[in-house]
Design a protein around this motif. Sequence first.
Motif, PDB file in Angstrom:
ATOM      1  N   TRP A  53     -19.423 -21.343  45.890  1.00  0.00           N
ATOM      2  CA  TRP A  53     -19.650 -20.256  45.357  1.00  0.00           C
ATOM      3  C   TRP A  53     -18.839 -19.035  46.196  1.00  0.00           C
ATOM      4  O   TRP A  53     -18.295 -18.045  45.741  1.00  0.00           O
ATOM      5  N   SER A  54     -18.956 -19.174  47.731  1.00  0.00           N
ATOM      6  CA  SER A  54     -18.291 -18.338  48.601  1.00  0.00           C
ATOM      7  C   SER A  54     -16.755 -18.635  48.447  1.00  0.00           C
ATOM      8  O   SER A  54     -16.208 -17.479  49.258  1.00  0.00           O
ATOM      9  N   ASN A  74     -13.667 -14.052  43.053  1.00  0.00           N
ATOM     10  CA  ASN A  74     -15.156 -13.394  42.498  1.00  0.00           C
ATOM     11  C   ASN A  74     -15.154 -12.202  41.778  1.00  0.00           C
ATOM     12  O   ASN A  74     -15.867 -11.989  40.993  1.00  0.00           O
TER      13      ASN A  74
END
Length: 122
Positions: A53-54, A74
């Motif tokens: 996710w990061s 993101n």
Amino acid sequence: QVQLVESGGGLVQAGGSLRLTCAASGRSFGSYNMGWFRQAPGKERELVAAITWSGVSTYYADPVKGRFTISRDNAKNMVYLQMNSLKPEDTAVYYCASRPIGGNWPDDIGSWGQGTQVTVSS
């Protein structure tokens, strides 16, 4: 869940490059790990690359190590797969997929895109 739409596939000669894009819509894109799968005719769908996710950690299947690069933005809800030095054996439909943090590929996949065809000619 997020909705995923891939683009960027096409026909390319061996040794060429393509960049696949996966556009995500929906809630909390930044909380999902993302992956690219591919499925060639007569073969099972396989995980090609994944990113946390990061964006800090990535995974690559052995056949694409050193040639493919997965990345994400993101802020734009986008995931990319840069494919260089393409080979005829990379020919497949490529799918973008999401899964929640803490899950496993492919058991915990939440969403699939519709796929984009990549054809590499020799």
